[in-house]
Enzyme design. Structure first.
Site, PDB file in Angstrom:
ATOM      1  N   LYS A 125       0.867  -1.191   0.000  1.00  0.00           N
ATOM      2  CA  LYS A 125       0.000   0.000   0.000  1.00  0.00           C
ATOM      3  C   LYS A 125       0.893   1.226   0.000  1.00  0.00           C
ATOM      4  O   LYS A 125       2.003   1.185   0.536  1.00  0.00           O
ATOM      5  CB  LYS A 125      -0.870   0.015   1.270  1.00  0.00           C
ATOM      6  CG  LYS A 125      -2.116   0.853   1.131  1.00  0.00           C
ATOM      7  CD  LYS A 125      -3.232   0.053   0.482  1.00  0.00           C
ATOM      8  CE  LYS A 125      -4.429   0.907   0.155  1.00  0.00           C
ATOM      9  NZ  LYS A 125      -5.571   0.051  -0.252  1.00  0.00           N
ATOM     10  N   ASP A 165      -6.869   4.279  -4.752  1.00  0.00           N
ATOM     11  CA  ASP A 165      -7.569   4.122  -3.471  1.00  0.00           C
ATOM     12  C   ASP A 165      -8.233   5.482  -3.259  1.00  0.00           C
ATOM     13  O   ASP A 165      -8.458   6.228  -4.226  1.00  0.00           O
ATOM     14  CB  ASP A 165      -6.572   3.756  -2.359  1.00  0.00           C
ATOM     15  CG  ASP A 165      -7.245   3.274  -1.073  1.00  0.00           C
ATOM     16  OD1 ASP A 165      -7.602   2.098  -0.991  1.00  0.00           O
ATOM     17  OD2 ASP A 165      -7.439   4.098  -0.139  1.00  0.00           O
TER      18      ASP A 165
HETATM   19  O1  2IT Z   1      -8.044  -1.508  -0.929  1.00  0.00           O
HETATM   20  C1  2IT Z   1      -7.923  -2.026  -2.050  1.00  0.00           C
HETATM   21  O2  2IT Z   1      -8.020  -3.233  -2.229  1.00  0.00           O
HETATM   22  C2  2IT Z   1      -7.631  -1.132  -3.169  1.00  0.00           C
HETATM   23  N1  2IT Z   1      -7.518   0.072  -2.974  1.00  0.00           N
HETATM   24  C3  2IT Z   1      -7.429  -1.686  -4.552  1.00  0.00           C
HETATM   25  C4  2IT Z   1      -6.034  -2.151  -4.752  1.00  0.00           C
HETATM   26  C5  2IT Z   1      -5.696  -2.589  -6.160  1.00  0.00           C
HETATM   27  O3  2IT Z   1      -4.513  -2.935  -6.349  1.00  0.00           O
HETATM   28  O4  2IT Z   1      -6.536  -2.600  -7.038  1.00  0.00           O
END
Ligand code: 2IT
Length: 445
Positions: A125, A165
């Protein structure tokens, strides 16, 4: 044998002040501790100590120039949490509330969520404390360029694949990807959530909300019920809420609320026409972070500064941000006859809220299972990019449905209690954990 309180206080000592990370760790560890204590290989390989420690954290300065020519300084991060089962994968969040603590909790959750999707993706993340609110398009572009100038050194299609996100949608992904292309000259699709014209998967924008509804349908089926005719409250108004409202309506349910930092909208007629649902996209792209204009435009009610959980409904979907729903909200929902609480944001419910739900007969589905459809379709985008092909929308949607059903089956398999009821929290945590833990054991330290 591990003792829960001792384990948690050791994590607290190592991560002082990181409340969200600690909350996420405690929730997962509560579920998986019996599994660990039962497996000498997990104990010998120190899986618990290792899985709660990110592989690495990258922290960097982001300087950009605002429209007045003034230099602004933000902070950027990428938390590469765990790559035992695949490249780091997870979104980027641009929001003033973002701290390293937030991104560690999100990266930790992402590791188990991605494992549940059945696809080969590790957990990561990233993001920044940059606030998109009120920024012009050129300011967003300059920020994204500056952010990617640093991040590009640490990502790659087989190492780390970021996505969107909160505060990062199609526009931001485009700007970030453009800068990556200028720097690396590699069209490897290193970000997911791209526009369709340059590698984005169809159904990716809808995927998190659609997936949440497909999961809710499975929960209802398991309980001998159907989504048709259900009255639903939704919080948030961004990408996740939008997809959820769209699919709920299509499946025959009636969504009556959306919300923002300014308050919530109650639309007794239902948020059920293309015009109303697409208005949410307008609200988001206006960068104002408010929902009140919806009430004005469609003659709905607006409750300033309040949360939608006071509205009587059959099902509640929190789709905004972590810790948005507390124990008092659960009491109110329960008192008003709500029977299903579907956590759709990452850790949308406080620990007290989760404890409160357990005292009721409400069925609770946790975020890491419910919202996994978003990252699942990101995984499908990665497959399409590496094969240099596009799948039709129907094909992606079919795969998404299949994945959500499979996540539900994993929850049932690992979370069915002696009385036949299902503990979805334990089910999701244990299923997600085991795959990562087994990979870590097999790979040594
Ligand atoms: O919290 C999540 O799963 C997302 N923000 C999507 C992450 C993604 O790699 O599509």
């Amino acid at each position: 044998m591990y003792d829960l309180e001792k384990v948690v206080s050791e994590i607290e000592r190592k991560n002082p002040g990181q409340k969200e990370f600690l909350q996420a760790c405690r929730e997962v560890i509560e579920s998986v501790l019996p599994v660990i204590n039962d497996n000498p290989l997990y104990i010998k390989n120190k899986i618990l100590e290792r899985i709660t420690e990110p592989d690495r954290i990258i922290e960097f300065r982001v300087c950009w120039e605002d429209d007045n020519g003034e230099i602004q300084v933000n902070r950027g991060w990428r938390v590469q949490f765990n790559n035992a089962i695949g490249p780091y994968k997870g979104g980027l969040r641009f929001h003033p509330s973002v701290t390293l603590d937030t991104l560690k909790f999100l990266g930790f959750e992402q590791t188990f969520k991605n494992s549940l999707t059945t696809l080969p993706m590790g957990g990561g993340k990233g993001g920044s404390d940059f606030s998109p609110k009120g920024k012009s398009d050129s300011e967003i572009l300059r920020f994204c360029k500056a952010f990617m100038s640093e991040l590009a050194n640490y990502i790659g299609p087989n190492t780390d694949v970021p996505a969107g996100d909160i505060g990062v949608g199609g526009r931001e992904i485009g700007y970030l990807y453009g800068q990556y292309l200028r720097m690396k000259r590699e069209n490897t699709g290193v970000l997911t959530g791209k526009l369709h014209g340059f590698g984005g998967s169809l159904v990716r924008p809808e995927a998190t909300g659609y997936g949440a509804m497909y999961f809710a349908e499975e929960v209802l089926k398991q309980a001998g019920e159907s989504i048709v005719g259900k009255r639903i409250s939704v919080s948030g108004f961004g990408n996740v809420a939008w997809g959820a409202v769209k699919k709920a309506t299509e499946l025959g349910a009636k969504v009556v609320t959306i919300s923002g930092p300014d308050g919530y909208v109650l639309d007794e007629d239902g948020i059920n026409t293309d015009e109303k649902i697409n208005y949410m996209l307008y609200l988001r792209s206006s960068n104002q972070d408010i929902v009140e204009p919806y009430a004005k435009k469609f003659g709905a009610k607006f409750f300033k500064g309040k949360k939608p959980w006071e509205v009587p409904v059959d099902m509640a979907f929190c789709c905004a941000i972590q810790n948005e729903l507390n124990a008092e909200d659960v009491k109110t929902l329960n008192k008003n006859g709500c029977r299903f609480l579907i956590e759709t944001s990452n850790m949308g419910c406080t620990a007290d809220a989760v404890a409160e739900v357990k005292k009721t007969s409400m069925i609770f589905a946790p975020g890491k299972a419910v919202n996994a459809g978003g990252v699942a379709v990101s995984g499908l985008e990665m497959s399409q990019n590496s094969a240099h092909i596009y799948w039709r929308a129907e094909e992606v949607d079919e795969r998404l449905k299949h994945i959500m059903k499979s996540i539900h089956s994993q929850c049932v398999k690992e979370g069915t209690l002696e009385d036949g009821s299902i503990d979805y929290i334990a089910g999701a945590n244990i299923a997600g954990f085991k795959k990562v833990a087994d990979a870590m054991v097999a790979q040594g330290y």
